[in-house]
Design a protein around this motif. Sequence first.
Motif, PDB file in Angstrom:
ATOM      1  N   ASP A   1      49.599  47.658  59.042  1.00 12.38           N
ATOM      2  CA  ASP A   1      48.850  48.911  59.035  1.00 12.38           C
ATOM      3  C   ASP A   1      49.724  50.006  59.623  1.00 12.38           C
ATOM      4  OD1 ASP A   1      47.120  51.040  59.336  1.00 12.38           O
ATOM      5  OD2 ASP A   1      45.435  49.837  60.014  1.00 12.38           O
TER       6      ASP A   1
ATOM      7  N   GLU B   1      49.149  53.351  59.284  1.00 16.99           N
ATOM      8  CA  GLU B   1      48.400  54.591  59.221  1.00 16.99           C
ATOM      9  C   GLU B   1      47.832  54.868  60.605  1.00 16.99           C
ATOM     10  OE1 GLU B   1      45.464  54.337  56.206  1.00 16.99           O
ATOM     11  OE2 GLU B   1      46.905  54.132  54.565  1.00 16.99           O
ATOM     12  N   SER B   2      47.427  56.112  60.825  1.00 12.77           N
ATOM     13  CA  SER B   2      46.876  56.449  62.135  1.00 12.77           C
ATOM     14  C   SER B   2      45.938  57.641  62.016  1.00 12.77           C
ATOM     15  CB  SER B   2      47.999  56.778  63.117  1.00 12.77           C
ATOM     16  OG  SER B   2      47.469  57.167  64.376  1.00 12.77           O
TER      17      SER B   2
ATOM     18  N   GLN C   1      50.545  60.062  63.664  1.00 12.40           N
ATOM     19  CA  GLN C   1      50.701  60.524  62.282  1.00 12.40           C
ATOM     20  C   GLN C   1      52.015  61.275  62.120  1.00 12.40           C
ATOM     21  OE1 GLN C   1      47.301  62.936  61.391  1.00 12.40           O
ATOM     22  NE2 GLN C   1      46.003  61.216  60.793  1.00 12.40           N
TER      23      GLN C   1
ATOM     24  N   LEU D   1      55.062  58.922  62.233  1.00 15.52           N
ATOM     25  CA  LEU D   1      55.219  58.152  60.998  1.00 15.52           C
ATOM     26  C   LEU D   1      55.722  59.029  59.859  1.00 15.52           C
ATOM     27  CD1 LEU D   1      51.994  55.934  61.196  1.00 15.52           C
ATOM     28  CD2 LEU D   1      54.358  55.211  61.602  1.00 15.52           C
ATOM     29  N   GLU D   2      55.241  60.260  59.791  1.00 16.32           N
ATOM     30  CA  GLU D   2      55.713  61.184  58.755  1.00 16.32           C
ATOM     31  C   GLU D   2      57.213  61.423  58.890  1.00 16.32           C
ATOM     32  OE1 GLU D   2      53.335  64.670  59.189  1.00 16.32           O
ATOM     33  OE2 GLU D   2      51.513  63.726  58.397  1.00 16.32           O
TER      34      GLU D   2
ATOM     35  N   ASP E   1      42.606  54.606  66.759  1.00 18.48           N
ATOM     36  CA  ASP E   1      43.086  53.517  65.891  1.00 18.48           C
ATOM     37  C   ASP E   1      42.652  52.134  66.376  1.00 18.48           C
ATOM     38  OD1 ASP E   1      44.466  55.365  64.321  1.00 18.48           O
ATOM     39  OD2 ASP E   1      46.272  55.224  65.547  1.00 18.48           O
TER      40      ASP E   1
ATOM     41  N   ARG F   1      39.915  50.130  64.432  1.00 15.82           N
ATOM     42  CA  ARG F   1      40.380  49.760  63.085  1.00 15.82           C
ATOM     43  C   ARG F   1      41.341  48.576  63.134  1.00 15.82           C
ATOM     44  NH1 ARG F   1      43.300  53.676  61.962  1.00 15.82           N
ATOM     45  NH2 ARG F   1      45.328  52.766  61.479  1.00 15.82           N
TER      46      ARG F   1
ATOM     47  N   ASN G   1      36.915  57.902  62.400  1.00 19.98           N
ATOM     48  CA  ASN G   1      37.981  58.896  62.390  1.00 19.98           C
ATOM     49  C   ASN G   1      37.617  60.044  63.332  1.00 19.98           C
ATOM     50  OD1 ASN G   1      36.147  60.574  60.864  1.00 19.98           O
ATOM     51  ND2 ASN G   1      36.775  59.422  59.036  1.00 19.98           N
TER      52      ASN G   1
END
Length: 444
Positions: free
Chosen positions: A140, A142-143, A149, A152-153, A318, A321, A419
């Motif tokens: 996973d 994603e965040s 975020q 990771l971008e 997060d 999730r 979220n």
Amino acid sequence: MRILIVDDEPGIRRTTRIAVETAGHQAAEAPNGLRALKALEDETFEAAFLDLKLGAEDGLEVLDKMLKAQPSLAVVMFTAYANIATAVEAMRRGAFDFVPKPFTPEQIRTILAKIEKTRALETRVRTLESELAAEAPPVDLESAEPQTQHALEIAFKAAETPANILILGPSGTGKSVLAREIHKRSARREAAFVTVSCPSLSRELLESDLFGHVKGSFTGAVMDTMGKVAAADGGTLFLDEIGEMPLEIQPKLLRLLQEREYERLGEAKVRRANVRVVAATNRNLAEDVKAGRFREDLFYRLNVISVLLPGLRDRPADLTRFAESYRKFFAERLGKKVTGFTPAVLNAFVGYRWPGNLRELRNVVERAVILCAGEQIDLCDLPEEFGSKPEPGIAVGARVTIDALEAEHIRRLLAISRNLEEAARTLGIDPATLYRKRQKLGLL
């Protein structure tokens, strides 16, 4: 295997067919490219023999079309000795191998055995990959946290470039998982991804593991080895926990990064390697540079792009999730009907500090699924450290400030919300206001 023989000379097709069938395979023939492509449309072949000169047709063009029709096809080119350079070009375009004319039946059988062995290895690799996927929860990356975020971008944008990348963050935050994803998103994805664990070996063995050695270069060096830099040539070299690399090896790594050159232990020959380096550490390398534990020039060479993965405690949006993902994975793997967590467990998760981060969360959830007697994981299924109140004093009516109470409420609400938007709706504020509150309260 099903073998397609494409040649405009009937005698060549017949001779090849006999060799193929005596080796225990099935054969089909095509006198030109058009018939070959029609055969590929009608059925699946494992391999093909293709002549470089098909009358007026260009065998290289036919090769491109055949591989487009069936990408996994192992195409072996027939070529005259005068056309060896063209055969090499065919292999660059994706041909498996070439056989010079005139050839013997034994050469055909040798090529077929080579194709079989390669296919068996590919099948084995796919099987192992499937087994590994079944043993590990899905990755996973994603965040819902803006800070994560953003990190990771940056990582995924940099993945497409040849730049070195330094991944920072506490142990267990998924640095090695991110490194592998960077490789998968890079232009080197088809080449090797090679990992070197810097803290796991002595200085001498780590240097040998990296650069290789020649026989007799140190006690126990009973044979020549190439090293992981050579194994990663053309691909990605992942240096895990590079902050633990001894100072004596750091200049050699710097040389590799600057000049693409290195030498094996005990050898004076200069070798070259085209590797992309991704490094990770849980240490503060800038402080290590000041303290003289890490070379400043190496730090700046590695730190072209740096990515910080926050600890799990700093990713409350997060947390739930991740926990749900692990629960589903282990429940399915263990064949248990475990449908969720009780509110008490989710509150305990929110208040816990998670020193082991994602790695610890995975272990806690796996243990809980194993021990769970009902359909929901409860506090009794968690380790002892979750039994007490996670944040003593942070409760309504306690002697704490309004800011501390608000921070705790927001943190816990984020952990049980899908979220940021859902949490903002519950609080009765817009997401931008919630984001500013988190900044003010130190929750980012």
